[in-house]
Enzyme design. Structure first.
Site, PDB file in Angstrom:
ATOM      1  N   SER A  21      64.132  63.236  77.601  1.00 48.51           N
ATOM      2  CA  SER A  21      62.944  63.971  77.161  1.00 48.51           C
ATOM      3  C   SER A  21      61.968  64.267  78.295  1.00 48.51           C
ATOM      4  O   SER A  21      61.091  65.109  78.151  1.00 48.51           O
ATOM      5  CB  SER A  21      62.236  63.215  76.037  1.00 48.51           C
ATOM      6  OG  SER A  21      62.004  61.881  76.432  1.00 48.51           O
TER       7      SER A  21
ATOM      8  N   ASP B  97      52.139  56.174  74.282  1.00 48.11           N
ATOM      9  CA  ASP B  97      53.138  56.822  75.120  1.00 48.11           C
ATOM     10  C   ASP B  97      52.589  56.969  76.541  1.00 48.11           C
ATOM     11  O   ASP B  97      51.789  57.867  76.816  1.00 48.11           O
ATOM     12  CB  ASP B  97      53.502  58.185  74.517  1.00 48.11           C
ATOM     13  CG  ASP B  97      54.585  58.907  75.309  1.00 48.11           C
ATOM     14  OD1 ASP B  97      54.935  58.458  76.425  1.00 48.11           O
ATOM     15  OD2 ASP B  97      55.093  59.942  74.819  1.00 48.11           O
TER      16      ASP B  97
ATOM     17  N   HIS C 147      55.862  59.867  78.768  1.00 50.26           N
ATOM     18  CA  HIS C 147      55.830  61.335  78.855  1.00 50.26           C
ATOM     19  C   HIS C 147      54.485  61.783  79.421  1.00 50.26           C
ATOM     20  O   HIS C 147      53.639  60.949  79.737  1.00 50.26           O
ATOM     21  CB  HIS C 147      56.055  61.945  77.469  1.00 50.26           C
ATOM     22  CG  HIS C 147      57.383  61.592  76.875  1.00 50.26           C
ATOM     23  ND1 HIS C 147      57.544  60.617  75.917  1.00 50.26           N
ATOM     24  CD2 HIS C 147      58.602  62.069  77.135  1.00 50.26           C
ATOM     25  CE1 HIS C 147      58.826  60.514  75.611  1.00 50.26           C
ATOM     26  NE2 HIS C 147      59.493  61.376  76.345  1.00 50.26           N
TER      27      HIS C 147
END
Ligand SMILES: *[C@@H]1O[C@H](CO)[C@@H](O)[C@H](O)[C@H]1NC(C)=O
Ligand SMILES: *[C@@H]1O[C@H](CO)[C@@H](O)[C@H](O)[C@H]1NC(C)=O
Ligand SMILES: *[C@@H]1O[C@H](CO)[C@@H](O)[C@H](O)[C@H]1NC(C)=O
Length: 357
Positions: free
Chosen positions: A110, A335, A338
């Site tokens: 990702s 998170d 990312h």
């Protein structure tokens, strides 16, 4: 030898000569890569961000931190400034011209998706009129955007480890010396690979049960060693399959996480939560992931040209760049892996763009 005050022509002529020489020198530096564009620092630039994510049809909710109610916005306004040269600004129309009839593909986890969506938003915001179509091949994890007026394809191939995971009687076996997806990557003009973050996964989200190395099958092994073997396999794939006249190969590098404040001299920090400024200057307190050392060592053994997009250090400085509570998991999430869009991956794309020119 001194210049006489009355000798204006000679003086200006010499000045002009110096200016031309200096311009050639500084321009040349970036073009012939004697300038290391990965060494530098983050500076405030009010012309940033490069796009408004809420006007970007591609970004979705995952990385759109503003939509997820991130309150601070200063993180959007940093530009990467190399010490020894200046980067060309991103020019969407120029990139689309360059990609006319061509394909760029991001292959990996990702973080590659992050990188790919950033590029799509950058293109869209600088050429809003460019029409596009989208094709999703779910079975092979591939999504293709085509800018139809240019026949330019911008593709993401979701692929966690690059090497294969095969379902066998004993369970899911990761094969460190096998890559069967290779044909999907052939004849692509620009390939940008990445893998690392999933190599550290253990427990229920680990998507394999065994690791096979040659004829031997292991329940587990040192993940850094396994990663190195997989990159070695990938490098051999590159050497056997890539035509350097057709395809330019990049490796995205290791994207850093910010879960442990000790790595930026703030041991009491709750991971990246609440971080709203970068580390200024160009020195990290922590050391880059050991995966970067393994990666660099393996890349050196590849005979065909592969360019490392060496984004680790510059991204390590951006403890403020992650979605934190403003990503997919919303307020319960954390998170620090990312990156918000707009944000740090836009800079990865500016560097990629400068390397493609
Ligand atoms: C981004 O676009 C949205 C929707 O049009 C708008 O409400 C917002 O003010 C814009 N943000 C900036 C920083 O321009
Ligand atoms: C963070 O890193 C420090 C120094 O490497 C280490 O001592 C500490 O245990 C780490 N903390 C966590 C929560 O992993
Ligand atoms: C990254 O930082 C490390 C020290 O943390 C340094 O040794 C290395 O040269 C840096 N690499 C780049 C490309 O700036």
């Amino acid at each position: 030898m001194g210049f006489k005050v009355h000798d204006h022509h000679q003086y200006f002529g010499f000045l002009l000569f110096l200016i031309i020489l200096a311009t050639m020198f500084f321009n040349g530096e970036c073009k012939n890569r004697s300038c290391d564009m990965f060494q530098g620092s983050w500076v405030i630039d009010p012309s940033y961000p490069l796009y408004n994510a809420s006007l970007c049809p591609f970004v979705g909710t995952e990385f759109d931190c503003i939509k997820n109610k991130r309150p601070d916005q200063q993180y959007l306004q940093y530009r990467w400034q190399p010490h020894a040269c200046s980067l060309s600004r991103f020019d969407g129309p120029n990139l689309l011209e360059k990609l006319k009839g061509k394909t760029i593909m991001f292959i990996g986890d990702s973080l590659s998706k992050n990188h790919w969506l950033s590029l799509l938003c950058m293109i869209h915001s600088s050429v809003p009129s460019a029409r596009y179509t989208v094709k999703i091949h779910g079975a092979i994890g591939m999504t293709t955007y085509t800018f139809t007026d240019y026949g330019a394809k911008v593709i993401y191939h979701h692929n966690l480890y690059l090497v294969d995971i095969v379902k066998e009687k004993i369970g899911r076996v990761m094969k460190l010396d096998s890559i069967t997806n290779g044909p999907l990557w052939l004849d692509v003009d620009y390939l940008v690979f990445n893998t690392w973050h999933w190599w550290t996964r253990k427990g229920p989200t680990q998507p394999f049960d065994y690791i096979q190395d040659g004829n031997k099958i292991y329940k587990d092994m040192d993940r850094l060693v396994a990663f190195g073997k997989a990159i070695d396999t990938w490098g051999r794939w590159v050497d056997h399959n890539i035509n350097p006249l057709k395809s330019k190969v990049f490796f995205q590098g290791i994207s850093p996480t910010h879960y442990n404040g000790s790595s930026w001299g703030e041991p009491k920090a709750q991971a990246c939560v609440g971080q709203n400024v970068p580390i200024f200057g160009s020195t990290n307190h922590g050391t880059p992931s050991a995966a970067l050392t393994v990666l660099k060592k393996e890349l050196k053994t590849i005979k065909k040209p592969v360019t490392l997009l060496d984004i680790t250090n510059l991204s390590m400085l951006r403890k403020d760049g992650h979605p934190s509570k403003y990503g997919l998991g919303k307020l319960s999430g954390r998170d620090c892996s990312h990156w918000c869009l707009a944000g740090v991956p836009d800079t990865w794309n500016i560097l990629l763009y400068n390397l493609m020119l």
